[in-house]
Design a protein around this motif. Structure first.
Motif, PDB file in Angstrom:
ATOM      1  N   ASP A  16      37.080  46.196  23.034  1.00  0.00           N
ATOM      2  CA  ASP A  16      36.385  46.738  24.209  1.00  0.00           C
ATOM      3  C   ASP A  16      36.095  48.203  23.910  1.00  0.00           C
ATOM      4  O   ASP A  16      36.907  49.093  24.184  1.00  0.00           O
TER       5      ASP A  16
ATOM      6  N   LYS B  78      40.689  35.485  28.610  1.00  0.00           N
ATOM      7  CA  LYS B  78      40.705  36.475  29.685  1.00  0.00           C
ATOM      8  C   LYS B  78      41.172  35.819  30.986  1.00  0.00           C
ATOM      9  O   LYS B  78      40.681  34.741  31.315  1.00  0.00           O
ATOM     10  N   PRO B  79      42.088  36.440  31.699  1.00  0.00           N
ATOM     11  CA  PRO B  79      42.867  37.622  31.328  1.00  0.00           C
ATOM     12  C   PRO B  79      44.071  37.238  30.474  1.00  0.00           C
ATOM     13  O   PRO B  79      44.597  36.129  30.578  1.00  0.00           O
TER      14      PRO B  79
ATOM     15  N   THR C 279      41.537  45.611  23.712  1.00  0.00           N
ATOM     16  CA  THR C 279      40.666  44.532  24.197  1.00  0.00           C
ATOM     17  C   THR C 279      40.281  44.703  25.662  1.00  0.00           C
ATOM     18  O   THR C 279      39.643  43.818  26.239  1.00  0.00           O
TER      19      THR C 279
ATOM     20  N   ALA D 168      42.266  44.579  28.148  1.00  0.00           N
ATOM     21  CA  ALA D 168      43.028  43.643  28.984  1.00  0.00           C
ATOM     22  C   ALA D 168      43.461  44.280  30.299  1.00  0.00           C
ATOM     23  O   ALA D 168      43.647  43.572  31.305  1.00  0.00           O
TER      24      ALA D 168
ATOM     25  N   HIS E 130      41.926  43.753  34.113  1.00  0.00           N
ATOM     26  CA  HIS E 130      42.281  42.667  35.022  1.00  0.00           C
ATOM     27  C   HIS E 130      43.707  42.876  35.528  1.00  0.00           C
ATOM     28  O   HIS E 130      44.589  43.272  34.769  1.00  0.00           O
TER      29      HIS E 130
ATOM     30  N   GLY F 282      46.085  41.044  33.410  1.00  0.00           N
ATOM     31  CA  GLY F 282      46.031  41.381  31.998  1.00  0.00           C
ATOM     32  C   GLY F 282      46.793  42.664  31.722  1.00  0.00           C
ATOM     33  O   GLY F 282      47.014  43.490  32.614  1.00  0.00           O
TER      34      GLY F 282
END
Length: 682
Positions: free
Chosen positions: A237, A285-286, A315, A317, A320, A323
């Motif tokens: 990301d 995801k997540p 990433t 994470a 979320h 996440g």
């Protein structure tokens, strides 16, 4: 008949709310509180038998004075007046020469803020005693998390139920985090994939979709290789990295050195396992990691946490609420420790600090310019160091010193109590006030006393109040009662009225608001930069590498070495450190001290299942029974702990073999960084 709401005091992330049923002044049942969402009416096997602990026939109910040689376990009852008077006189005499010759030793026998370190620390601060560096469980991982995030903070545990990938890293959740496991099981029923990373095929690992049995102490190598695969496939990301992280270019360069092939060789796993794990982490995801403290009990344990803590930011994470990563959320709790513990009573004096994880060495140190005064008095509460501290042969040499004055506050005559000059009978959780935080969820819990103290038992706080009075400490803070201390633990941002009314309350922010669902969705890390710090300038300023790296164990298992087997010592499922070992119903389940071995390692040594064996290295020898199963990977043995030494097969336990070496970060013990050999008992 009535019920009383309390809280479980033990060292577990779940911090359950308890309902104790009392009939005619006797506690007849302890259950999980169905009204507390996290507890949901469920307790572990250990705590559900808490009345057995409280009313145990071996419970110490009166002050006891040593009546034989140290370690003999011979004691005679004395009055509180005699015991407290003599203790106060002995401490006063030592303090006249140098109060730093007095050392408190305590840990998480209770996690309560009041019966833990409130009145006790007021007493030791006023006295000017040596300070204790409380490192024996979690300081490597906790400090590493703080260098990366800025605080011990992470995901809200209740949102794991929405995760589609859950990596359980270094944890046997079924035995040590039961309520998280229930959440993970619900997520699994909703379609989540569960992956366990653990050298041992634990009860948790065998119920996950995937188990990755890496070598002990190689977690950082695995994490760096995962980063390598993420980079090579551009599973990143980039926006989150650019906006909310610090030190990406340097971390990227280091991760690119860790090919899956290199890490697979170090970790003792396959390249395919690494690549599959990276793919799952990047594309599901997540995705969430439940990290626990087992994997940080090696030389490179701090660096391992540094590396793993970087993965959610790579990433995105954290975007979320289901996440990210959870190791501990204790950094969220604004406990007013200065109000409770009163460091101002030191009056500007700064005593030395002694690491509890090297207590064996410390007790054997003579007076010197570097060490300071020889330890002449030890006050042990909420701990059993003779059983739980590493390299117990050295610990016992220290405790056996005739010139060491030792006082132990206890419920039972533990291995440590056997070496005491005085044993003072302490209350259990059913008999006192306390207030509890949690490192696994975000509620504050109150413990009300359900019954009157049995026999002549006193609370920890009352014992230190009484000693303070006899030593002439006239400060008004020594008169504050336990309910008052409970109310002082938090400021007015927390709903204390709700806490006292129902026994628990949700933690609030400094502005009195509910905690955010996703703490780092838009960055806002509590670090100096406000970002997830892949590179820590604070570590660099201390002379350490500012980037996470793989740090090899002190003791690396090699087939042709004198001690060729790596040994880890995870807790037996029905014990909690050394607590509950003396409960017959739980000991009956565990049966006997065991060492889990892979059949290949056993066959090479002529060992069969159930054989009596000796496990040994340069530090000592431990006798137990061989258990051959698929829980141990080849080259690694699992010495389940922590049995009381006196209940072991040869008066030892697994800590006869562990060392007093310390971790790379956090000055913590390296219980799982240990090599041994095994042979059949002749």
């Amino acid at each position: 008949m009535h019920t009383v709401i309390g809280a479980c005091p033990h060292d577990c992330p779940d911090t359950c709310s308890l309902v104790t049923t009392v009939e005619n002044g006797i506690a007849i049942r302890v259950q999980g509180n169905p009204n507390h969402p996290m507890t949901d009416g469920v307790l572990c096997t250990k705590v559900s038998r808490y009345t057995e602990r409280t009313y145990h026939p071996d419970r110490i109910l009166h002050p006891m004075k040593r009546a034989g040689p140290k370690g003999s376990g011979q004691f005679a009852p004395v009055s509180w007046e005699e015991a407290l008077g003599d203790i106060a006189n002995r401490l006063t005499a030592i303090a006249k020469h140098d109060p730093q010759a007095i050392l408190p030793y305590s840990y998480a026998g209770t996690m309560g803020q009041v019966q833990g370190e409130a009145m006790a620390m007021r007493f030791f601060h006023k006295l000017g005693a040596s300070m204790l560096d409380r490192t024996i469980c979690a300081s490597a991982g906790s400090e590493a998390l703080t260098y990366t995030f800025g605080a011990k903070m992470g995901m809200r545990v209740e949102f794991f139920v929405e995760s589609k990938l859950i990596i359980i890293w270094g944890s046997n959740s079924i035995g040590s985090n039961l309520h998280f496991w229930r959440i993970a099981q619900e997520a699994k029923r909703n379609g989540a994939k569960l992956i366990c990373i653990d050298p041992r095929k634990s009860e948790t690992a065998e119920k996950c979709h995937v188990h990755i049995a890496l070598r002990p102490g190689t977690d950082a190598a695995l994490a760096l290789a995962l980063m390598h695969v993420l980079i090579q496939n551009d599973w990143l990301d980039h926006d989150y990295i650019a906006q909310h992280t610090l030190g990406w270019d340097a971390l990227r360069a280091r991760a690119l050195l860790w090919t899956p092939e290199r890490a697979a060789q170090v970790c003792g796993i396959t390249v395919e396992q690494i690549e599959s794990l990276a793919h799952d982490w990047a594309t599901t995801k997540p995705a969430a990691i439940r990290l626990n403290y087992g994997m940080q009990r090696v030389k490179g344990g701090g660096n391992a946490v540094l590396a793993i803590a970087c993965l959610p930011a790579l990433t995105g994470a954290w975007r979320h609420r289901a996440g990210g990563l959870l190791l501990a959320n204790s950094g969220n709790f604004p406990v007013q420790r200065e109000v409770l513990q009163r460091p101002d009573l030191l009056a500007g004096v700064q005593p030395r600090t002694i690491n509890m994880s090297t207590i064996g060495n410390a007790l054997l140190q003579p007076t010197s310019n570097t060490f300071g005064p020889k330890i002449q008095a030890l006050m042990v509460y909420n701990s059993n160091p003779v059983a739980v501290a590493p390299h117990s042969g050295e610990v016992i040499k220290g405790f056996a010193r005739d010139d060491l004055f030792t006082v132990v506050l206890e419920h039972f005559q533990t291995d440590t109590a056997d070496y005491a000059d005085y044993i003072l009978p302490a209350t259990t959780q059913l008999e006192h006030w306390d207030i509890h935080t949690s490192y696994g969820h975000t509620d504050i819990l109150l413990n009300r006393p359900a019954i009157a103290p049995l026999g002549e038992c006193k609370t920890n706080t009352d014992i230190f109040r009484e000693l303070a009075k006899r030593m002439g400490f006239a400060d008004a803070c020594f008169l504050e009662d336990d309910e008052t201390l409970c109310r002082m633990a938090f400021d007015n941002t927390q709903d204390m009225d709700e806490l006292f009314a129902q026994g628990f309350t949700n933690l609030k922010t400094a502005k009195g608001q509910s905690l955010p669902d996703a703490p780092f969705a838009t960055g806002a890390f509590p670090s100096p930069s406000g970002k997830c710090e892949f590179y820590s300038q604070r570590l660099a300023d201390m002379g350490q590498d500012g980037l996470p790296d793989y740090v090899a164990n002190y003791e690396v298992a090699q087939a042709n070495a004198e001690f060729p087997l790596a040994m880890i010592s995870p807790p037996a499922r029905n014990f909690l450190n050394s607590s509950f070992v003396n409960l017959q119903s739980l000991r009956d389940i565990e049966a006997e001290p065991v060492l889990e071995m892979h059949p290949e390692d056993a066959q090479a040594r002529g060992i069969q299942d159930g054989d009596g064996i000796r496990v040994f290295n340069q530090r000592g020898t431990y006798h137990c029974k061989a258990r051959l199963n698929n829980r141990a990977r080849p080259g690694v043995v699992n010495g389940l702990g922590i049995w009381w030494r006196k209940l072991g097969l040869n008066g030892t336990n697994v800590n006869e073999l562990t060392s007093q070496n310390l971790t790379d970060i956090g000055r913590a013990p390296v219980f799982y960084d240990c090599c041994v050999e095994v042979a059949v008992l002749k």
